[in-house]
Design a protein around this motif. Structure first.
Motif, PDB file in Angstrom:
ATOM      1  N   PRO A   1       5.549  44.890  28.529  1.00 24.36           N
ATOM      2  CA  PRO A   1       4.892  45.867  29.397  1.00 24.36           C
ATOM      3  C   PRO A   1       5.558  46.063  30.753  1.00 24.36           C
ATOM      4  CG  PRO A   1       3.237  44.599  28.232  1.00 24.36           C
ATOM      5  CD  PRO A   1       4.567  43.979  27.890  1.00 24.36           C
ATOM      6  N   ASP A   2       6.085  44.993  31.368  1.00 21.02           N
ATOM      7  CA  ASP A   2       6.706  45.150  32.685  1.00 21.02           C
ATOM      8  C   ASP A   2       7.921  46.070  32.649  1.00 21.02           C
ATOM      9  OD1 ASP A   2       4.863  43.660  34.018  1.00 21.02           O
ATOM     10  OD2 ASP A   2       6.109  41.860  34.218  1.00 21.02           O
ATOM     11  N   GLN A   3       8.540  46.215  31.492  1.00 19.23           N
ATOM     12  CA  GLN A   3       9.694  47.102  31.391  1.00 19.23           C
ATOM     13  C   GLN A   3       9.280  48.563  31.345  1.00 19.23           C
ATOM     14  OE1 GLN A   3      11.418  44.788  27.969  1.00 19.23           O
ATOM     15  NE2 GLN A   3      13.328  45.024  29.118  1.00 19.23           N
ATOM     16  N   TYR A   4       7.977  48.812  31.245  1.00 21.86           N
ATOM     17  CA  TYR A   4       7.449  50.169  31.267  1.00 21.86           C
ATOM     18  C   TYR A   4       6.764  50.450  32.601  1.00 21.86           C
ATOM     19  CZ  TYR A   4       5.533  54.447  29.124  1.00 21.86           C
ATOM     20  OH  TYR A   4       5.217  55.750  28.813  1.00 21.86           O
TER      21      TYR A   4
ATOM     22  N   GLU B   1      18.094  58.682  15.565  1.00 19.17           N
ATOM     23  CA  GLU B   1      18.703  57.456  16.089  1.00 19.17           C
ATOM     24  C   GLU B   1      18.987  57.545  17.584  1.00 19.17           C
ATOM     25  OE1 GLU B   1      22.128  59.741  13.981  1.00 19.17           O
ATOM     26  OE2 GLU B   1      19.965  59.391  13.733  1.00 19.17           O
ATOM     27  N   TYR B   2      18.858  58.735  18.193  1.00 14.56           N
ATOM     28  CA  TYR B   2      19.088  58.877  19.621  1.00 14.56           C
ATOM     29  C   TYR B   2      17.824  58.668  20.452  1.00 14.56           C
ATOM     30  CZ  TYR B   2      23.698  60.847  18.478  1.00 14.56           C
ATOM     31  OH  TYR B   2      24.979  61.024  18.016  1.00 14.56           O
ATOM     32  N   ILE B   3      16.700  58.455  19.794  1.00 12.28           N
ATOM     33  CA  ILE B   3      15.462  58.164  20.520  1.00 12.28           C
ATOM     34  C   ILE B   3      15.465  56.677  20.882  1.00 12.28           C
ATOM     35  CG2 ILE B   3      12.949  58.159  20.443  1.00 12.28           C
ATOM     36  CD1 ILE B   3      13.106  60.386  18.350  1.00 12.28           C
ATOM     37  N   ALA B   4      15.566  56.381  22.170  1.00 20.32           N
ATOM     38  CA  ALA B   4      15.681  54.996  22.620  1.00 20.32           C
ATOM     39  C   ALA B   4      14.413  54.212  22.290  1.00 20.32           C
ATOM     40  CB  ALA B   4      15.959  54.956  24.114  1.00 20.32           C
ATOM     41  N   GLN B   5      14.573  53.081  21.646  1.00 24.18           N
ATOM     42  CA  GLN B   5      13.437  52.226  21.314  1.00 24.18           C
ATOM     43  C   GLN B   5      13.279  51.066  22.293  1.00 24.18           C
ATOM     44  OE1 GLN B   5      11.195  52.887  18.647  1.00 24.18           O
ATOM     45  NE2 GLN B   5      12.316  54.816  18.816  1.00 24.18           N
ATOM     46  N   ASN B   6      14.342  50.753  23.008  1.00 26.79           N
ATOM     47  CA  ASN B   6      14.314  49.653  23.966  1.00 26.79           C
ATOM     48  C   ASN B   6      15.042  50.055  25.245  1.00 26.79           C
ATOM     49  OD1 ASN B   6      13.167  47.191  22.450  1.00 26.79           O
ATOM     50  ND2 ASN B   6      14.691  47.993  21.007  1.00 26.79           N
ATOM     51  N   PRO B   7      14.595  49.562  26.383  1.00 30.19           N
ATOM     52  CA  PRO B   7      15.320  49.826  27.634  1.00 30.19           C
ATOM     53  C   PRO B   7      16.583  48.978  27.703  1.00 30.19           C
ATOM     54  CG  PRO B   7      13.465  48.361  28.047  1.00 30.19           C
ATOM     55  CD  PRO B   7      13.381  48.747  26.597  1.00 30.19           C
ATOM     56  N   VAL B   8      17.554  49.433  28.490  1.00 26.29           N
ATOM     57  CA  VAL B   8      18.750  48.626  28.711  1.00 26.29           C
ATOM     58  C   VAL B   8      18.448  47.585  29.787  1.00 26.29           C
ATOM     59  CG1 VAL B   8      20.301  50.484  28.058  1.00 26.29           C
ATOM     60  CG2 VAL B   8      19.652  50.207  30.448  1.00 26.29           C
ATOM     61  N   SER B   9      19.252  46.551  29.827  1.00 22.18           N
ATOM     62  CA  SER B   9      19.101  45.511  30.841  1.00 22.18           C
ATOM     63  C   SER B   9      20.487  45.126  31.356  1.00 22.18           C
ATOM     64  CB  SER B   9      18.400  44.289  30.239  1.00 22.18           C
ATOM     65  OG  SER B   9      18.217  43.292  31.212  1.00 22.18           O
ATOM     66  N   PRO B  10      20.664  45.133  32.685  1.00 22.28           N
ATOM     67  CA  PRO B  10      19.694  45.536  33.700  1.00 22.28           C
ATOM     68  C   PRO B  10      19.411  47.027  33.654  1.00 22.28           C
ATOM     69  CG  PRO B  10      21.831  45.137  34.704  1.00 22.28           C
ATOM     70  CD  PRO B  10      21.940  44.698  33.289  1.00 22.28           C
ATOM     71  N   ARG B  11      18.343  47.426  34.300  1.00 21.36           N
ATOM     72  CA  ARG B  11      17.857  48.796  34.217  1.00 21.36           C
ATOM     73  C   ARG B  11      18.904  49.831  34.620  1.00 21.36           C
ATOM     74  NH1 ARG B  11      11.828  49.252  35.426  1.00 21.36           N
ATOM     75  NH2 ARG B  11      10.953  47.199  35.019  1.00 21.36           N
ATOM     76  N   ASP B  12      19.689  49.508  35.651  1.00 25.46           N
ATOM     77  CA  ASP B  12      20.641  50.501  36.168  1.00 25.46           C
ATOM     78  C   ASP B  12      21.932  50.560  35.362  1.00 25.46           C
ATOM     79  OD1 ASP B  12      21.701  48.106  37.017  1.00 25.46           O
ATOM     80  OD2 ASP B  12      21.663  48.586  39.150  1.00 25.46           O
ATOM     81  N   ASN B  13      21.962  49.905  34.182  1.00 23.51           N
ATOM     82  CA  ASN B  13      23.092  50.051  33.265  1.00 23.51           C
ATOM     83  C   ASN B  13      22.936  51.255  32.345  1.00 23.51           C
ATOM     84  OD1 ASN B  13      24.648  47.981  34.178  1.00 23.51           O
ATOM     85  ND2 ASN B  13      24.615  46.794  32.294  1.00 23.51           N
ATOM     86  N   SER B  14      21.824  51.968  32.472  1.00 23.63           N
ATOM     87  CA  SER B  14      21.658  53.183  31.671  1.00 23.63           C
ATOM     88  C   SER B  14      22.708  54.210  32.087  1.00 23.63           C
ATOM     89  CB  SER B  14      20.253  53.747  31.868  1.00 23.63           C
ATOM     90  OG  SER B  14      20.010  53.973  33.241  1.00 23.63           O
ATOM     91  N   ARG B  15      22.965  55.144  31.206  1.00 16.97           N
ATOM     92  CA  ARG B  15      23.965  56.170  31.490  1.00 16.97           C
ATOM     93  C   ARG B  15      23.364  57.259  32.383  1.00 16.97           C
ATOM     94  NH1 ARG B  15      26.657  57.844  25.902  1.00 16.97           N
ATOM     95  NH2 ARG B  15      28.189  58.831  27.300  1.00 16.97           N
ATOM     96  N   LEU B  16      24.242  57.994  33.052  1.00 20.01           N
ATOM     97  CA  LEU B  16      23.817  59.040  33.977  1.00 20.01           C
ATOM     98  C   LEU B  16      24.684  60.274  33.761  1.00 20.01           C
ATOM     99  CD1 LEU B  16      21.998  59.835  36.400  1.00 20.01           C
ATOM    100  CD2 LEU B  16      23.842  59.031  37.895  1.00 20.01           C
TER     101      LEU B  16
END
Length: 386
Positions: free
Chosen positions: A180-183, A25-40
Motif C-alpha cells: 500500500p505505501d507504494q500507492y 503487457e504494457y500495463i504496469a503491474q508493479n512500481p519501479v524502485s527507486p521511484r524516480d527510476n521510472s522513464r520520462l
C-alpha cells in the motif's frame, strides 16, 4: 467557460477520437524502485520529444519554476463483506455524505436493494466484530449505494478503516507485489482519496531535496480523487459528459506562490491531472478574479467558504480540447486509459492528434502505462498556441 482556444476539428469532440490500442503487457503491474527510476517522456516543443529517466527532471526545469502537487492521501476505501444470506460483496467508499452515511460503489450492485443489511469483516489477523451497514438508497449519478453504518457513540468510520479497509489498487492492476505505501506519494498528508494522484508517485525525498537546492519551488493543493477522475466517458459527444464533483482546497499560500512564480518569469507546472483540476477548478469558481488569458501579476485568491485566502469546496470542471487555460502552463502526468476524461484533459494542453502521436511513440519505445507506469513531462513550449 470559453473553450474556443486552438485549432479544433470535429474529432476533438468525439469519444471515438480518444481511442488507442495498448498491448496488455504494457500495463504496469508493479512500481519501479527507486521511484524516480521510472522513464520520462519529455515534450518540449510542438514537434519534438526526448526520452529520459524521471530523476533527470531537474535538467528540464529552471530556477524559479513552480511545481504544484496534490498532497491527498489514499484511504483504505475498499471493504469486503457479505449479506445476511451469505452472499459475498465488496464496496468502494467514495465520500461521506452524512455523519455515518457514505456513498460507495458496490458489487454486485443489482442484488443490494434499499433496506438490505451487510457486514464488513476486519482484516484476517484482527479479531474484531464486523461492521454493519444498511443500504439506504441508490445514487442515480454514480450508480452507487448510500451505506448507513451502525456505529456506537462518537465512533467515526474513518477511524476504523485501518482495521477493516484495504487500499484500492486500480482494477487493471491484477498481478502485483506492490504494498500500500507504494500507492502513496512521499508527500501525501490529507487523507481522503480513493485513488492515488499517480504522477506524484515518481518523486523521492532525494529528488525533492535536489529540486529545493536548485531553486525550483513547490506548492501544495488538495484534491481528493473520487469517481469524477476515473469514471468512464460514455457519451459520443464528449461535450455532454458530466463530471462528478470532487472536493478540493487551494490555499491562499498556494495562490501567492503561483502569483510570485509568474511575476518572476517562472513556469507553473502541475504534477498530475488532479493538480490541474484543483488549480483550474478553483480559478473558474473565482469568477473575475482569474480571467482567461489574464493570469499573471493580477492573479488574486479565489473565494472560499472559510474566508478570502483561498478556495475550499468542490469542482465538476471538465477540461477537453478548446479549454482556455487560466493557471497551468506545464504538466507532469502518467499515461492514461483510452476514452478517459484524463486523456481529454491532457489533449487540451497539447492537442488530441499530437497526444495520440506521443502515445504511439511511447508504445514503440515500450513505456509502462497507467498508475504504476512511466511519466510524461509537457513543458509550456509544447502547448497549443493561442
Amino acid at each position: 467557460m470559453d473553450r474556443g482556444r486552438g485549432s479544433m476539428n470535429a474529432q476533438d469532440y468525439e469519444l471515438d477520437g480518444y481511442d488507442y490500442v495498448l498491448p496488455g503487457e504494457y500495463i504496469a503491474q508493479n512500481p519501479v524502485s527507486p521511484r524516480d527510476n521510472s522513464r520520462l517522456l519529455v515534450v518540449d516543443s510542438p514537434v519534438g520529444c526526448h526520452h529520459g529517466v524521471f530523476r533527470q527532471l531537474p535538467e528540464w526545469l529552471r530556477p524559479g519554476d513552480l511545481l504544484v502537487m496534490n498532497n491527498t492521501r489514499v484511504i483504505p476505501a475498499r471493504l469486503y463483506g457479505r449479506k445476511s444470506t451469505g452472499m459475498e460483496m465488496e464496496a468502494l467508499l467514495l465520500e461521506r455524505v452524512e455523519r455515518q452515511v457514505w456513498l460507495a460503489l458496490v458489487k454486485p450492485g443489482r442484488r443490494l436493494k434499499p433496506g438490505a443489511v451487510v457486514e464488513f469483516s476486519a482484516h484476517g489477523d484482527r479479531h474484531l466484530p464486523p461492521l454493519k451497514a444498511k443500504i439506504r438508497g441508490t445514487d442515480e449519478e454514480t450508480g452507487g449505494r448510500f451505506l448507513e453504518f451502525e456505529l456506537s457513540g462518537d465512533r467515526q468510520l474513518q477511524d476504523l478503516l485501518d482495521d477493516y479497509g484495504h487500499v484500492p489498487f486500480p482494477p487493471y492492476v491484477t498481478d502485483t507485489q506492490a504494498v500500500p505505501d507504494q500507492y502513496q506519494t512521499v508527500y501525501a498528508q490529507a487523507a481522503g482519496s480513493v485513488a492515488a494522484p499517480t504522477a506524484g508517485l515518481h518523486f523521492t525525498p532525494r529528488l525533492l531535496e535536489e529540486l529545493d537546492r536548485l531553486g525550483i519551488e513547490r506548492a501544495m493543493v488538495t484534491l481528493h480523487v473520487g469517481v469524477g477522475t476515473f469514471r468512464p466517458v460514455e457519451v459520443a459527444d464528449i461535450r455532454t459528459h458530466q463530471m462528478h464533483q470532487e472536493w478540493l482546497e487551494v490555499s491562499g499560500e498556494t495562490w501567492r506562490k503561483v502569483r510570485e512564480a509568474k511575476e518572476r518569469g517562472g513556469r507553473v507546472i502541475a504534477v498530475g491531472t488532479t493538480s490541474v483540476r484543483a488549480l483550474e477548478g478553483a480559478a473558474s469558481v473565482g469568477a473575475g478574479s482569474v480571467g482567461a488569458g489574464s493570469v499573471g501579476a493580477g492573479l488574486k485568491p479565489a473565494p472560499t467558504s472559510g474566508g478570502e485566502s483561498g478556495f475550499y469546496g468542490k469542482t465538476d470542471l471538465f477540461i477537453y480540447p478548446g479549454y482556455e487555460w487560466q493557471v497551468v502552463e506545464g504538466l507532469i502526468t502518467n499515461f492514461h486509459l483510452p476514452r478517459s476524461s484524463l486523456l481529454m484533459l491532457v489533449s487540451a494542453l497539447v492537442g488530441r492528434s499530437r497526444l495520440l502521436q506521443l502515445y504511439q511513440e511511447a508504445i514503440a519505445q515500450k513505456y509502462r502505462f497507467y498508475s504504476f507506469g512511466d511519466a510524461m513531462l509537457i513543458l509550456p513550449e509544447a502547448r497549443l498556441s493561442a
